[in-house]
Design an enzyme around this catalytic site. Structure first.
Site, PDB file in Angstrom:
ATOM      1  N   LYS A  65     -51.770 -21.845  -7.971  1.00 47.56           N
ATOM      2  CA  LYS A  65     -50.306 -21.737  -8.683  1.00 47.56           C
ATOM      3  C   LYS A  65     -49.123 -23.153  -9.076  1.00 47.56           C
ATOM      4  O   LYS A  65     -48.767 -23.489 -10.034  1.00 47.56           O
ATOM      5  CB  LYS A  65     -49.895 -20.674  -8.975  1.00 47.56           C
ATOM      6  N   GLY A 127     -46.068 -17.876  -4.793  1.00 46.87           N
ATOM      7  CA  GLY A 127     -45.551 -18.216  -6.281  1.00 46.87           C
ATOM      8  C   GLY A 127     -45.047 -16.737  -6.808  1.00 46.87           C
ATOM      9  O   GLY A 127     -44.356 -16.307  -7.288  1.00 46.87           O
ATOM     10  N   ARG A 149     -42.940 -13.465   7.660  1.00 46.46           N
ATOM     11  CA  ARG A 149     -43.785 -13.873   8.598  1.00 46.46           C
ATOM     12  C   ARG A 149     -42.736 -14.903   9.516  1.00 46.46           C
ATOM     13  O   ARG A 149     -42.234 -15.307  10.557  1.00 46.46           O
ATOM     14  CB  ARG A 149     -45.350 -13.744   8.677  1.00 46.46           C
TER      15      ARG A 149
END
Length: 268
Positions: A65, A127, A149
Site C-alpha cells: 500500500k 496503512g 508494540r
C-alpha cells in the site's frame, strides 16, 4: 479486453477476485478480467512499467500500500495523507493512487452500530490503521489511543491524527488499558496472540479488520467476555464496491456482489 487484479503478498486468500468478477458479470462487462498477482512492494515499479494499456486498475493489499503511493503518477489527497493507497487507476497521464479503505472502515463501523465516536483505540500502525484513524475522525472521535508494540512505528498514524486535529496518545501494547468503548484492530493474524491478554470487557465494540480465518483469536476472546465484534468482511465489501466504480466507471452492483460474497462464505 480490460484487465484488473489484486496485488499483494500473500494474496491467494483474497476474496477481491470473487467480488470484482461478480460485479463484472452483473454489469455485463464480458471483456473484463480480474486476477490475483502475488508481488511484494519492490516488484511494483517493475510490474507497472511493463504493463500494456489493457490494464485498467489494481486493488492493492499488504504489503504494497505504501509502495503504491510512491510509484503512482498522481496521488489523491486521501492516500497522500495516509501514505497508503489500496487502489491504482489507469489514467491518460499514468497511474492514479486512491484509497477506498477509509470508506470501507467507516461503513463497517456504522453497520456495527457505531454512529458517534467519543474516544477510540486503534491497535496497530500500518496503512489500515491510518485509514481507521481517518474513519473514526470522520465519525467525530475526540481522542484516539494508538496502541503499538513499538511506539516508534506509530509515526504515520499519529501524523494523520495531527493533521486532522484529533488529540491522541501512543501506548505500548503491554501497557494498554483499552479504556475506549470502540477498538479497531489492524493486527495480522500472526500477531493476535499478543492481544489476548489485554483487558477486554463486555462494553467493547471491536472491529477486527481481518475476515479469514473467522472467528479470529481476537474475535473469540472479545466474544467470550460479552463484547461486540465486527469482522473486516464489511470493510472488504464496501472498499471493493468503491473500487469497482473507480475502475469501470459504472455504479457497483451491490446486491450481486453481496450475494456472491455470502455464497462463497457459506461454501467454506
Amino acid at each position: 479486453m480490460s484487465r484488473a487484479a489484486v496485488l499483494g503478498r500473500p494474496v491467494s486468500h483474497s476474496l477481491s477476485p470473487l467480488l470484482h468478477r461478480a460485479a463484472y458479470e452483473a454489469l455485463g462487462l464480458t471483456d473484463w478480467t480480474y486476477e490475483a498477482l502475488d508481488i511484494g512492494p519492490d516488484d511494483l515499479p517493475v510490474l507497472l512499467a511493463g504493463l500494456g494499456e489493457e490494464w485498467r486498475g489494481f486493488s492493492v493489499t499488504m504489503p504494497c500500500k505504501q509502495a503504491a503511493v510512491d510509484v503512482a503518477d498522481v496521488v489523491e489527497p486521501l492516500p497522500a495523507l495516509l501514505h497508503a493507497a489500496n487502489t491504482l487507476i489507469r489514467t491518460e497521464t499514468g497511474w492514479r493512487a486512491e484509497n477506498t479503505d477509509v470508506g470501507g472502515v467507516g461503513m463497517a463501523l456504522q453497520l456495527a452500530g457505531v454512529s458517534d465516536v467519543g474516544a477510540a483505540t486503534i491497535v496497530g500502525a500500518g496503512g489500515t490503521a491510518s485509514a481507521a484513524a481517518v474513519a473514526v475522525a470522520s465519525l467525530g472521535a475526540e481522542h484516539v489511543d494508538v496502541v503499538v508494540r513499538n511506539p516508534f512505528r506509530a509515526g504515520d498514524v499519529t501524523r494523520v491524527l495531527q493533521v486532522l486535529g484529533v488529540p491522541f496518545t501512543v501506548t505500548q501494547l503491554a501497557d494498554a488499558t483499552l479504556d475506549s468503548p470502540l477498538v479497531v484492530s489492524t493486527v495480522p493474524i500472526g500477531g493476535q496472540p499478543d492481544l489476548l491478554h489485554l483487558p477486554w470487557r463486555g462494553g467493547h465494540t471491536v472491529l477486527d479488520v481481518l475476515y479469514a480465518p473467522w472467528p479470529t483469536p481476537l474475535a473469540q476472546r472479545v466474544g467470550a467476555v460479552g463484547g461486540t465484534v465486527a469482522s473486516g468482511l464489511d470493510v472488504l465489501f464496501w472498499q471493493a464496491t468503491a473500487q469497482v466504480e473507480l475502475m469501470t466507471g459504472h455504479p457497483a452492483p451491490i446486491a450481486a456482489m453481496r450475494t456472491a460474497l455470502d455464497a462463497a462464505l457459506a461454501a467454506r
